[in-house]
Each structure stands twice: as C-alpha cells, then as structure tokens.
Motif scaffolding. Structure first.
Motif, PDB file in Angstrom:
ATOM      1  N   VAL A 180       4.663  21.720 -12.666  1.00 35.04           N
ATOM      2  CA  VAL A 180       4.546  23.027 -11.901  1.00 35.04           C
ATOM      3  C   VAL A 180       3.672  23.807 -12.121  1.00 35.04           C
ATOM      4  O   VAL A 180       2.303  23.883 -11.736  1.00 35.04           O
ATOM      5  N   ALA A 181       3.741  24.104 -13.314  1.00 38.96           N
ATOM      6  CA  ALA A 181       2.589  25.210 -13.675  1.00 38.96           C
ATOM      7  C   ALA A 181       1.548  24.310 -14.469  1.00 38.96           C
ATOM      8  O   ALA A 181      -0.114  25.159 -13.311  1.00 38.96           O
ATOM      9  N   ALA A 182       1.371  23.076 -14.677  1.00 42.95           N
ATOM     10  CA  ALA A 182       0.144  22.195 -14.688  1.00 42.95           C
ATOM     11  C   ALA A 182      -0.723  21.663 -13.385  1.00 42.95           C
ATOM     12  O   ALA A 182      -1.881  22.159 -13.008  1.00 42.95           O
ATOM     13  N   LEU A 183       0.069  22.282 -12.660  1.00 42.07           N
ATOM     14  CA  LEU A 183      -0.948  21.927 -10.945  1.00 42.07           C
ATOM     15  C   LEU A 183      -2.125  23.078 -10.897  1.00 42.07           C
ATOM     16  O   LEU A 183      -2.962  22.660 -10.252  1.00 42.07           O
ATOM     17  N   SER A 184      -1.153  24.465 -10.992  1.00 43.95           N
ATOM     18  CA  SER A 184      -2.525  25.594 -10.853  1.00 43.95           C
ATOM     19  C   SER A 184      -3.402  24.991 -12.238  1.00 43.95           C
ATOM     20  O   SER A 184      -3.984  26.467 -12.381  1.00 43.95           O
ATOM     21  N   PRO A 186      -5.273  22.811 -14.896  1.00 44.43           N
ATOM     22  CA  PRO A 186      -5.404  21.252 -15.156  1.00 44.43           C
ATOM     23  C   PRO A 186      -5.768  21.224 -16.321  1.00 44.43           C
ATOM     24  O   PRO A 186      -5.441  19.932 -17.180  1.00 44.43           O
ATOM     25  N   ASP A 187      -6.034  21.979 -17.701  1.00 43.10           N
ATOM     26  CA  ASP A 187      -5.826  21.967 -19.066  1.00 43.10           C
ATOM     27  C   ASP A 187      -4.525  21.894 -19.917  1.00 43.10           C
ATOM     28  O   ASP A 187      -4.382  21.259 -20.754  1.00 43.10           O
ATOM     29  N   LEU A 188      -3.337  22.518 -18.839  1.00 45.25           N
ATOM     30  CA  LEU A 188      -2.090  22.436 -19.587  1.00 45.25           C
ATOM     31  C   LEU A 188      -1.283  21.523 -19.304  1.00 45.25           C
ATOM     32  O   LEU A 188      -1.005  20.677 -20.125  1.00 45.25           O
ATOM     33  N   GLN A 189      -1.850  20.509 -17.857  1.00 41.27           N
ATOM     34  CA  GLN A 189      -1.485  19.409 -17.634  1.00 41.27           C
ATOM     35  C   GLN A 189      -2.480  18.537 -18.538  1.00 41.27           C
ATOM     36  O   GLN A 189      -1.331  17.624 -19.561  1.00 41.27           O
ATOM     37  N   ALA A 190      -2.929  18.061 -19.570  1.00 38.53           N
ATOM     38  CA  ALA A 190      -4.483  17.569 -20.574  1.00 38.53           C
ATOM     39  C   ALA A 190      -3.192  17.966 -21.527  1.00 38.53           C
ATOM     40  O   ALA A 190      -2.626  17.218 -22.361  1.00 38.53           O
ATOM     41  N   ASP A 191      -2.692  19.257 -21.766  1.00 37.33           N
ATOM     42  CA  ASP A 191      -1.998  19.748 -22.781  1.00 37.33           C
ATOM     43  C   ASP A 191      -0.454  18.508 -23.225  1.00 37.33           C
ATOM     44  O   ASP A 191       0.426  18.049 -24.388  1.00 37.33           O
ATOM     45  N   LEU A 192       0.077  18.712 -21.931  1.00 33.98           N
ATOM     46  CA  LEU A 192       1.350  18.226 -21.702  1.00 33.98           C
ATOM     47  C   LEU A 192       1.070  16.281 -22.379  1.00 33.98           C
ATOM     48  O   LEU A 192       2.184  15.605 -22.782  1.00 33.98           O
ATOM     49  N   SER A 193       0.815  16.052 -21.598  1.00 35.02           N
ATOM     50  CA  SER A 193       0.217  14.767 -22.097  1.00 35.02           C
ATOM     51  C   SER A 193      -0.325  14.822 -23.206  1.00 35.02           C
ATOM     52  O   SER A 193       0.445  13.523 -23.648  1.00 35.02           O
ATOM     53  N   ARG A 194      -0.763  15.449 -23.889  1.00 38.49           N
ATOM     54  CA  ARG A 194      -1.562  14.688 -25.201  1.00 38.49           C
ATOM     55  C   ARG A 194      -0.390  15.235 -26.537  1.00 38.49           C
ATOM     56  O   ARG A 194      -0.230  14.875 -27.450  1.00 38.49           O
ATOM     57  N   PHE A 195       0.645  17.066 -26.383  1.00 39.12           N
ATOM     58  CA  PHE A 195       1.433  17.414 -27.754  1.00 39.12           C
ATOM     59  C   PHE A 195       2.442  17.020 -27.366  1.00 39.12           C
ATOM     60  O   PHE A 195       3.200  16.896 -27.659  1.00 39.12           O
ATOM     61  N   GLY A 196       3.201  16.832 -25.435  1.00 36.45           N
ATOM     62  CA  GLY A 196       4.519  16.546 -25.678  1.00 36.45           C
ATOM     63  C   GLY A 196       4.953  17.598 -25.177  1.00 36.45           C
ATOM     64  O   GLY A 196       5.363  18.824 -25.964  1.00 36.45           O
ATOM     65  N   TRP A 197       6.702  17.111 -25.841  1.00 36.51           N
ATOM     66  CA  TRP A 197       7.709  18.815 -25.626  1.00 36.51           C
ATOM     67  C   TRP A 197       7.719  19.918 -27.282  1.00 36.51           C
ATOM     68  O   TRP A 197       7.434  20.772 -27.038  1.00 36.51           O
ATOM     69  N   PRO A 209      -1.791  31.269 -20.271  1.00 40.69           N
ATOM     70  CA  PRO A 209      -2.209  30.900 -18.409  1.00 40.69           C
ATOM     71  C   PRO A 209      -1.752  32.287 -17.407  1.00 40.69           C
ATOM     72  O   PRO A 209      -0.924  32.771 -17.677  1.00 40.69           O
ATOM     73  N   GLN A 210      -2.713  32.166 -16.544  1.00 44.69           N
ATOM     74  CA  GLN A 210      -2.873  32.745 -15.360  1.00 44.69           C
ATOM     75  C   GLN A 210      -1.382  32.684 -14.664  1.00 44.69           C
ATOM     76  O   GLN A 210      -1.873  31.557 -13.751  1.00 44.69           O
ATOM     77  N   PHE A 211      -0.424  32.772 -14.892  1.00 46.62           N
ATOM     78  CA  PHE A 211       1.396  32.923 -13.834  1.00 46.62           C
ATOM     79  C   PHE A 211       1.333  33.060 -12.657  1.00 46.62           C
ATOM     80  O   PHE A 211       1.586  32.452 -11.607  1.00 46.62           O
ATOM     81  N   ALA A 212       0.035  34.107 -12.431  1.00 47.09           N
ATOM     82  CA  ALA A 212      -0.317  34.735 -11.075  1.00 47.09           C
ATOM     83  C   ALA A 212      -0.485  33.442 -10.187  1.00 47.09           C
ATOM     84  O   ALA A 212      -0.269  33.984  -8.983  1.00 47.09           O
ATOM     85  N   LYS A 213      -1.238  32.723 -10.162  1.00 44.75           N
ATOM     86  CA  LYS A 213      -1.614  31.852  -9.696  1.00 44.75           C
ATOM     87  C   LYS A 213      -0.272  30.931  -9.275  1.00 44.75           C
ATOM     88  O   LYS A 213      -0.482  29.864  -8.090  1.00 44.75           O
ATOM     89  N   LEU A 214       0.812  30.979  -9.364  1.00 43.09           N
ATOM     90  CA  LEU A 214       2.257  30.070  -8.834  1.00 43.09           C
ATOM     91  C   LEU A 214       2.395  30.743  -7.527  1.00 43.09           C
ATOM     92  O   LEU A 214       2.185  31.664  -7.444  1.00 43.09           O
TER      93      LEU A 214
END
Length: 218
Positions: A180-184, A186-197, A209-214
């Motif tokens: 959900v955070a990665a929707l705002s 994109p760099d986090l989305q790439a890192d989730l795919s790259r590094f995983g849990w 990340p600037q969670f205020a954008k959520l």
C-alpha cells in the motif's frame, strides 16, 4: 465453554487467533467499551455548539480515538471487526457535528473533523513500526524470525522473497501494508521486488518514506 486469552503488548490474543476474525473480536469489544467510557465521561462537552468542532475533535482524538487504536498494531483485525471500530468512530464524529452531517459520506465527515479512519490510523502505525525495525538489523532479524520463522513440519511462511499463500495473518498484513505504501513510493515497490521480506533493511526507500502521502481520510 472455556476461552483462553493471553495479553501480548497490551492486546488480548485468544487461543482461536486463526479463526475468521483472527481472534480480534474480544479485543475490539474491549476497545469499544473503553471508548464508550471515555465518551460518556464528557458527553456534555461533545454536544456543546459554543465550542468549535475542531477543538472537540482534537479532544476526541486524544481521549477517545486513542482508546480504539493505541498499540493495536500487534492485532490482525478482520474486515468485520475493523468495520465495527470504524462504524463506532464515525457515529461519534457525526454526533459531534450536531446534525450537519446527515447528507455527508463518512469520508466527508472525517475530512470535516480532520480525523483519520481506523484503517488509515492503524496502517500508519504499522508502517512506522516496520520502518523502525528495518533501521536496526538486529531488531529486523528478531522481528522476521517471529513473523516468518518456520517450525519443523510447519506451514512454509515464505515462498522465495514473499509470504506464501498460507502464511500467518501477521506476516501477510505487514507485507500488504508495504505494498500500500509502495503505491505512493515507486522506489519502495522496486525494493520490495528486489529484496523481498528477509532483506528489507537494505531498502533505502523504506528508511525515509513520507508516509504523510498515504490516504488519511479514506
């Protein structure tokens, strides 16, 4: 019938945590009772038209809303139980609006009161917890072992870099939060795919990340 519960980080965890409500029903009932006591103690205050809505909403957030959400990050709420809290919350906001909210959606009511939804509040709390843990490799190791560790003969929690289809609800919830955070971000989305849990501490995007954008009011 006997019901067994254990307290963990201030939250009740019953033995039936794998049922359809993830064992959250007793905790939600306790939260709404605490909220009712706090609300009733200041009943005349909430309906005083001479006090601005913003002032009443801020007091509500500190004294009542906090009873519903504080330290609830260790509990996985089913949609039904989360909606119970949200319905209770919005009804109180509508009461404070003294009849002016009749034609408004719940989102509009939250915007008028400048208060988040239950879902948004808990999402932010969990993301901040995950961010803090990821900054400390030792904490991440312990956190990951608790959520994604596997017992001999048990259900695999991870398949490759991601939670398996049968992973425990706590692990699934945190993983969904990150997406959900990665929707705002994109760099986090790439890192989730790259590094995983397992290798989340390597994610630079997760560190700042600037969670205020959520979404705040949805």
């Amino acid at each position: 019938a006997l019901t067994f519960c254990a307290n963990y980080l201030g939250v009740q965890l019953p033995a039936n945590t794998t049922d359809s409500d993830h064992g959250s029903k007793p905790e939600v009932a306790q939260r709404t009772r605490a909220g009712n006591r706090a609300w009733s103690a200041l009943w005349l205050f909430w309906t005083k038209s001479c006090i601005s809505l913003r002032t009443r909403a801020r007091i509500y957030q500190a004294l009542v809303f906090s009873k519903l959400t504080t330290e609830l990050t260790t509990q996985v709420l089913s949609k039904t139980q989360e909606q119970r809290l949200e319905t209770w919350h919005v009804n109180k906001l509508r009461t404070m609006m003294l009849g002016t909210a009749r034609s408004m959606s719940n989102r509009q009511v939250r915007i008028m009161c400048q208060l988040p939804s239950i879902h948004a509040s808990l999402l932010r709390q969990r993301l901040k917890l995950r961010q803090r843990v990821s900054r400390n490799p030792e904490e991440h190791t312990a956190f990951s072992a608790a959520l994604a560790g596997e017992l001999h003969g048990g259900v695999p929690q991870l398949v490759g870099k991601e939670p398996s289809a049968r992973a425990n609800p706590w692990l699934c919830q945190f993983w969904q939060d990150l997406h959900v955070a990665a929707l705002s971000h994109p760099d986090l989305q790439a890192d989730l795919s790259r590094f995983g849990w397992r290798e989340l501490p390597k994610s630079q995007a997760l560190q700042n990340p600037q969670f205020a954008k959520l979404p705040f009011f949805s």
